[in-house]
Design a protein around this motif. Structure first.
Motif, short mmCIF file in Angstrom:
data_model
loop_
_atom_site.label_atom_id
_atom_site.label_comp_id
_atom_site.label_asym_id
_atom_site.label_seq_id
_atom_site.Cartn_x
_atom_site.Cartn_y
_atom_site.Cartn_z
N TRP A 144 0.86 -1.18 0.00
CA TRP A 144 0.00 0.00 0.00
C TRP A 144 0.90 1.23 0.00
N VAL A 145 0.49 2.28 -0.70
CA VAL A 145 1.26 3.52 -0.68
C VAL A 145 0.30 4.66 -0.37
N GLN A 146 0.48 5.25 0.79
CA GLN A 146 -0.39 6.38 1.15
C GLN A 146 0.13 7.62 0.43
N ILE A 147 -0.67 8.16 -0.50
CA ILE A 147 -0.16 9.33 -1.24
C ILE A 147 -0.65 10.63 -0.61
N SER A 148 -1.75 10.56 0.15
CA SER A 148 -2.27 11.76 0.79
C SER A 148 -3.13 11.37 1.98
N VAL A 149 -3.37 12.34 2.85
CA VAL A 149 -4.38 12.12 3.90
C VAL A 149 -5.48 13.14 3.69
N GLY A 150 -6.62 12.88 4.27
CA GLY A 150 -7.69 13.89 4.31
C GLY A 150 -8.40 14.10 3.00
N CYS A 151 -9.34 15.03 3.02
CA CYS A 151 -10.17 15.28 1.84
C CYS A 151 -10.71 16.70 1.89
N ASN A 152 -10.59 17.40 0.75
CA ASN A 152 -11.11 18.78 0.69
C ASN A 152 -12.53 18.85 0.17
#
Ligand code: SAM
Ligand code: SF4
Length: 442
Positions: A144-152
Motif C-alpha cells: 500500500w502507498v499512502q499518497i495523501s491524507v484527508g479530503c477537501n
C-alpha cells in the motif's frame, strides 16, 4: 518480549495504517500475538463511515474491557476515524482505554508506549503521515502507498473530512523513494491510497515542494523497475481528467481497472450530496475511459436511501447502472453520521424503503457484473497469485489486472505472475486453469 494484537475495521486506508502500526511496534521490540487474548497491547484501528462500523467495533471493545478487568496491566489502544470522531469523550465514556489517537498521530503510539507515563493519553492533531512509518506487509509482494491524507470535498453524508482533515499530499520524491524501496524488497504490485487520489499534488507547491499532479505520479511509479502493477483508490469523478485516463492506455503497469464512485444516478441527489458532478458528467467520464481503454473494468460505490431520494431518483440510479454495466459495486444503505450535513436533513427515507431499494440495486449490479464477466471466458489472463483458494485449498487464488478474483488449478507460488485460461465466470469470480504451455515457454 511484549506482544501486540491489532484488529482493523473499515477501508483499505485503515489496512494500510494497521500495517504501519505493526511495523512501528516491531521496531520498538513488540511481537505480534495471534489473538487479542494473548496480547499485552490490544489495539483497534477503527472506522466510523457507517453506523454498522461503530456498533461492530463497540462489541470488540466490550471484550477488551473484560480482558483488562482480568489483567489490569494490558494496554488498550484505539486509533483511527472512530477515535478521532469521539475524541472529546473517549476517556470519559471508556475509562479502561489507555491511549487513543487519530489517523494523523499514529507515530505517537510508540512515544506513549516507551514513556514512563501511566496516565491515559489522547493524540488527535494531524502531525504526520502514517505512510512515513515502517510497514509490516500482509503479503511481501503487494504494497500500500499512502499518497495523501484527508479530503477537501464536503460530501454532505461523509464523516471523513472531519476525521481525517484537509487533503495533504506526500511529496512525489518521497513516494518514488518509498516505492523504489518496496520494489527492492520484492513488491511488484502497489496500490496508491487517498480519499481523493486524483486531486493529488494541489498543495505541494504551496508547501515548498516541486509541482506534481496525479498523472505525473503514475508516470513516475510506472518507471520504477520491478513494479508490474499499479492500482489506486479512490478517484473522484470531478477530477478524473484526460491525463489520468490517457495514462491507463499508455503506462504498462497501470491496471485496466478504475473504481469510480458514483453514489447516485440522480443529478438532484448528487447535488444534495455535494458531489460536484451531474449524471451527465459522470457518464461522460465513463465514455472517455472506455474510448481510451475499451476493456477497462469499472467498479463503483453507491448509496441508497439518501435523504429525499424519491422513487424517480432511485430509478435513475438503476438506469445508470444498466447503462454503465459495472464489473462490480460496493452498495451502502445511507447511514446518518455525526458532524455531517445530511444527518440534519429532515426527509430521511424509511428503513423498509431503503432495504427494498437495496435489494433491487443488488440484483441489477450482480446481473450486469455476471454478464460483463463472460467477456473473459475463453481468454488467457495474467494472474498475480495470492495463495490458496478460500473455498477449495487444492486450487489457487489470484487477481487479474482487471481486479477480478481468479480461482484456478495450477502449480504456481504466491507472488508469481501466471497465465490462466478462463473457463467460466460468476459475478464475483473467474474460474480457470493455469496455462502450462506458457509456463514451459516462460
Ligand atoms: N473518498 C472515497 C470516495 O469518495 O469514494 C471513499 C469514501 S468512503 C471511505 C467509501 C464509501 O462509503 C463512499 O464512497 C460512500 O459510498 C460510502 N459512505 C460514506 N459515507 C456514508 C454514509 N453516511 N452512509 C452510507 N454510505 C456512506
Ligand atoms: Fe468523503 Fe466525499 Fe471526501 Fe470521499 S470525496 S472522502 S465521500 S467527503
Amino acid at each position: 518480549m511484549k506482544r501486540y494484537h491489532v484488529t482493523t475495521f473499515g477501508c483499505q486506508m485503515n489496512e494500510h495504517d494497521s500495517e504501519r502500526m505493526k511495523g512501528m511496534l516491531e521496531s520498538i521490540g513488540y511481537a505480534e500475538a495471534p489473538d487479542a487474548d494473548g496480547a499485552d497491547l490490544i489495539l483497534f484501528n477503527t472506522c466510523s463511515i457507517r453506523e454498522a462500523a461503530d456498533s461492530k467495533f463497540l462489541a470488540h471493545l466490550g471484550h477488551a474491557k473484560r480482558r483488562k478487568r482480568e489483567r489490569p496491566d494490558v494496554v488498550i489502544g484505539v486509533g483511527g476515524c472512530w477515535a478521532q470522531s469521539v475524541k472529546d469523550e473517549v476517556f470519559r465514556k471508556f475509562p479502561f482505554v489507555d491511549v487513543a489517537f487519530g489517523p494523523g498521530q499514529v507515530h505517537k503510539l510508540a512515544e506513549f508506549l516507551t514513556s514512563d507515563s501511566l496516565s491515559a493519553q489522547g493524540f488527535f492533531e494531524f502531525e504526520g503521515f502514517t505512510g512515513d512509518l515502517p510497514e509490516k506487509r500482509a503479503r511481501e509482494f503487494q504494497g500500500w502507498v499512502q499518497i495523501s491524507v484527508g479530503c477537501n470535498m464536503a460530501c454532505s453524508y461523509c464523516i471523513v473530512p472531519s476525521t481525517r482533515g484537509r487533503d495533504v499530499g506526500r511529496p512525489l520524491e518521497t513516494l518514488v523513494a518509498d516505492v523504489e524501496r518496496m520494489a527492492a524488497e520484492g513488491v511488484s504490485e502497489v496500490t496508491l491510497l487517498g480519499q481523493n487520489v486524483n486531486a493529488y499534488g494541489r498543495d505541494l507547491a504551496r508547501r515548498g515542494f516541486p509541482r506534481a499532479n496525479f498523472a505525473d505520479l503514475l508516470h513516475a511509479i510506472d518507471a520504477i523497475e520491478g513494479i508490474r502493477r499499479i492500482r489506486y483508490t479512490s478517484p473522484h469523478p470531478q477530477d478524473m481528467k484526460e491525463d489520468v485516463i490517457r495514462a491507463h492506455a499508455e503506462l504498462p503497469a497501470l491496471c485496466e481497472h478504475v473504481h469510480l464512485p458514483l453514489q447516485s444516478g440522480s443529478s438532484a441527489v448528487l447535488k444534495r450530496m455535494r458531489r460536484t458532478y451531474s449524471r451527465e458528467r459522470y457518464l461522460d467520464r465513463v465514455a472517455l475511459l472506455r474510448e481510451h481503454v475499451p476493456d477497462v473494468a469499472l467498479t463503483t460505490d453507491i448509496i441508497v436511501g439518501f435523504p429525499g431520494e424519491t422513487d424517480d431518483d432511485f430509478e435513475q440510479t438503476l438506469s445508470l447502472c444498466e447503462e454503465v454495466a459495472y464489473d462490480g459495486a460496493f452498495t451502502f444503505v445511507y447511514s446518518p453520521r455525526r458532524h455531517t450535513e445530511a444527518a440534519e436533513f429532515e426527509d430521511q427515507v424509511p428503513h423498509e424503503v431503503k432495504v427494498e431499494r437495496m435489494e433491487r440495486l443488488v440484483e441489477v449490479i450482480q446481473r450486469n457484473a455476471r454478464e460483463r464477466a463472460q467477456r473473459f471466458v475463453g481468454r488467457t489472463l495474467e494472474v498475480l497469485v495470492e495463495g490458496p483458494s478460500r473455498t477449495d485449498p487444492t486450487r489457487l487464488r489470484g487477481r487479474s489486472r482487471h481486479n477480478k478474483v481468479v480461482n484456478f488449478t495450477g502449480l504456481a507460488q504466491p507472488g508469481e505472475y501466471v497465465q490462466v485460461e478462463i473457463e467460466s465466470a460468476t459475478s464475483q469470480t473467474l474460474m480457470g486453469e493455469e496455462s502450462l504451455l506458457s509456463r514451459v515457454g516462460a
